[in-house]
Design a protein around this motif. Sequence first.
Motif, PDB file in Angstrom:
ATOM      1  N   TRP A  46      36.526  50.173  46.431  1.00  0.00           N
ATOM      2  CA  TRP A  46      36.294  48.725  46.455  1.00  0.00           C
ATOM      3  C   TRP A  46      37.611  47.967  46.548  1.00  0.00           C
ATOM      4  O   TRP A  46      37.751  47.014  47.320  1.00  0.00           O
ATOM      5  N   HIS A  50      38.888  45.288  49.250  1.00  0.00           N
ATOM      6  CA  HIS A  50      39.183  43.927  48.793  1.00  0.00           C
ATOM      7  C   HIS A  50      40.597  43.506  49.179  1.00  0.00           C
ATOM      8  O   HIS A  50      40.828  42.339  49.551  1.00  0.00           O
ATOM      9  N   THR A 114      37.305  38.656  34.771  1.00  0.00           N
ATOM     10  CA  THR A 114      36.793  38.455  36.134  1.00  0.00           C
ATOM     11  C   THR A 114      36.602  36.974  36.445  1.00  0.00           C
ATOM     12  O   THR A 114      36.681  36.570  37.600  1.00  0.00           O
ATOM     13  N   ASN A 186      30.369  40.410  40.826  1.00  0.00           N
ATOM     14  CA  ASN A 186      30.964  41.688  41.234  1.00  0.00           C
ATOM     15  C   ASN A 186      30.380  42.887  40.507  1.00  0.00           C
ATOM     16  O   ASN A 186      30.678  44.032  40.865  1.00  0.00           O
ATOM     17  N   ASP A 187      29.582  42.665  39.487  1.00  0.00           N
ATOM     18  CA  ASP A 187      28.942  43.777  38.780  1.00  0.00           C
ATOM     19  C   ASP A 187      27.684  43.230  38.134  1.00  0.00           C
ATOM     20  O   ASP A 187      27.766  42.424  37.193  1.00  0.00           O
TER      21      ASP A 187
END
Length: 339
Positions: A46, A50, A114, A186-187
């Motif tokens: 990832w 990114h 995050t 993102n999660d």
Amino acid sequence: MSVDVTLDRPVSAPPAAIPSPPRRLPVIDAARATALLAMASYHTLWDLGHLRLTAENYALTPTGRHAAEMIAGSFLVLVGVGLVLMNGRGIRPRPTLLRFARIGGAALLVTLGTWVMFPDAFVFFGVLHCIAVSSLLGLPFLFLPIPVTALASVAALAAPHVVHAPILDAPALFFLGLGSVVPRTNDYVPLFPWFGLVLAGIVLGRLALPRLARSRLGAWAPRTRLGRAATVAGRHSLAIYLVHQPLLLALLTGLVTVVGANPRAGLRAFRADYVTICARTGGEPPLCRIAARCTSEALLREDLFREDGRPFSGTERLRAQAISQGCYATLEAAARSAR
């Protein structure tokens, strides 16, 4: 994703089924370490995408998404097994609350971190949040009949496919995972269906741990450096989870500053956007797809592909527009002459 597997007392019913099990089962730690390795590998993939070190973010492809789901699922099953190991003979309030505080605190750190790094896609209910909440919700199922827990597991796994109500699309209820809206994050590991895997782990632990504790596999002890490293990593999985991603991002950010981004990064997304805009403005889809490839390759040759945020000069913008129009016009003329 830390799972306490301390065994101060024998595991679940019937108590006599497990003859004096060890304080820890190293094989469980090793299994968790394997899941950690898979998770770190996925996050590396990832991060490469990114940071534009690869042509596209392969972690976001269908295959990558399936891999992420399998990795998260393996951790959640191990959470259920760990609950049996820790509380299978009765709830131990202090260790249970301390464990919840550790995981809940770590989940909060993930949310804050995050939110700073990815404010448009911060993690508000990821795998750690799900583990923390599921670890509390799963406690009663340690003592219910196993068929009841198994049925609850199936129901939780099936819930997103059968439960539909407009109220569940409210942002405050996103953590349930029962709405039709998928939030930008993102999660995202909502309670449903993922709590079902924790319950599956509880069923697995209650059925299989007695046999495992008596088996050669249950008696396994690491004798090599790799084995010892795996069991240590498994015992400290929460700490590894928290530090590995910042370290990976720091290392790969340093790498991209040295070697530069992949020149073809973002190419597939550019072509998809080109086709969408071309078709929307009256272009024929087959010609739009060919023109997208023609345009992107020409922009690459002339160093005009701008997926890295570099601004166009006026001259460069006019040249890029001329390339795009020229590609489509040439293809359209060829198609007309073929008819």
